[in-house]
Design an enzyme around this catalytic site. Structure first.
Site, mmCIF file in Angstrom:
data_model
loop_
_atom_site.group_PDB
_atom_site.id
_atom_site.type_symbol
_atom_site.label_atom_id
_atom_site.label_comp_id
_atom_site.label_asym_id
_atom_site.label_seq_id
_atom_site.Cartn_x
_atom_site.Cartn_y
_atom_site.Cartn_z
ATOM 1 N N GLY A 46 11.864 27.299 -13.193
ATOM 2 C CA GLY A 46 12.659 27.056 -12.091
ATOM 3 C C GLY A 46 12.833 25.981 -12.220
ATOM 4 N N GLN A 53 14.178 17.440 -7.659
ATOM 5 C CA GLN A 53 12.571 18.171 -8.567
ATOM 6 C C GLN A 53 12.482 16.574 -9.776
ATOM 7 O OE1 GLN A 53 11.812 21.636 -8.823
ATOM 8 N NE2 GLN A 53 10.158 21.215 -9.080
ATOM 9 N N CYS A 57 4.920 25.665 -7.883
ATOM 10 C CA CYS A 57 6.062 25.002 -6.881
ATOM 11 C C CYS A 57 5.452 23.554 -8.752
ATOM 12 C CB CYS A 57 5.840 24.741 -6.452
ATOM 13 S SG CYS A 57 7.465 23.404 -6.390
ATOM 14 N N LEU A 58 6.210 23.258 -9.221
ATOM 15 C CA LEU A 58 6.015 22.093 -10.527
ATOM 16 C C LEU A 58 5.462 20.932 -9.880
ATOM 17 C CD1 LEU A 58 8.460 22.815 -13.317
ATOM 18 C CD2 LEU A 58 5.964 23.535 -13.305
ATOM 19 N N HIS A 75 13.623 29.969 -4.002
ATOM 20 C CA HIS A 75 12.479 29.412 -4.368
ATOM 21 C C HIS A 75 13.255 27.653 -4.542
ATOM 22 C CE1 HIS A 75 8.701 27.352 -5.754
ATOM 23 N NE2 HIS A 75 9.796 26.468 -6.490
ATOM 24 N N GLU A 76 13.857 27.722 -5.371
ATOM 25 C CA GLU A 76 15.055 26.408 -6.554
ATOM 26 C C GLU A 76 16.111 26.340 -5.196
ATOM 27 O OE1 GLU A 76 13.004 25.090 -8.195
ATOM 28 O OE2 GLU A 76 12.520 26.465 -9.229
ATOM 29 N N HIS A 134 14.261 24.586 -2.886
ATOM 30 C CA HIS A 134 13.817 23.098 -2.933
ATOM 31 C C HIS A 134 15.106 21.999 -2.108
ATOM 32 C CE1 HIS A 134 10.528 22.578 -4.746
ATOM 33 N NE2 HIS A 134 11.193 23.473 -5.857
HETATM 34 NI NI NI Z 1 9.150 24.060 -7.079
#
Ligand code: NI
Length: 171
Positions: A46, A51, A94-95, A136-137, A140
């Site tokens: 995701g 991000q 998380c990226l 999660h997304e 963000h």
């Molecule tokens: Ni993330």
């Protein structure tokens, strides 16, 4: 190589409240496609627009098995309209916070409303990994990160580590 760089902690854009997308047009579709490309390359399941430096309510996901067929999902202005009663715990990464994993308990099932890649209104019921990834997304989009589910002490240690790292990288 992907056209978009993924922004990491402690970049302040990750903490901003994202504004709704006003129009689903070609520029937005291009952004969504570029985000999917960056997500697959990372690889991740995701990615949210902040991000990649865009403070808009747009997320992309694909929770399909690694070797299976791709199942990219684009959600514009996603809104969770219902949570199930059961809860599920999952170790999330998380990226934007490489090498950090946080065990987070969230509702196991949900219903989400959003606009798809063509601007059509959709409603989706999700369970398991997809439900976790959607939450999660969307976090963000509200400037919330997985480290916010930790104690303040643990969170501060991680933030300090990333700040130090950022300083050495730019030095
Ligand atoms: Ni993330």
């Amino acid at each position: 190589m992907s056209k978009l760089d993924i922004i990491t902690l402690p970049d302040p854009i990750l903490r901003q409240m994202c504004v709704p997308v006003e129009r689903v047009d070609d520029a937005l579709r291009r952004l969504a496609d570029d985000m999917l490309e960056a997500m697959y390359e990372a690889p991740g399941i995701g990615l949210a627009a902040p991000q990649v430096g865009v403070s808009r309510r747009l997320i992309v996901l694909d929770v399909s098995e690694k070797d299976g067929e791709k199942n990219p999902i684009v959600m514009v202005n996603p809104e969770i309209v219902h949570f199930g009663d059961e809860r599920r715990s999952y170790e999330e990464g998380c990226l934007s916070i490489p090498d950090v994993k946080v065990e987070i308990e969230r509702p196991a099932g949900l219903t989400v409303r959003f606009l798809d890649r063509d601007g059509r209104a959709q409603q989706l019921m999700a369970e398991g990994l997809l439900s976790t990834a959607i939450q999660h997304e969307i976090d963000h989009l509200d400037g919330r990160l997985i480290i916010d589910y930790l104690s303040r002490l643990k969170r501060d240690i991680i933030v300090r580590r990333f700040k130090k790292q950022a300083r050495t990288e730019t030095a």
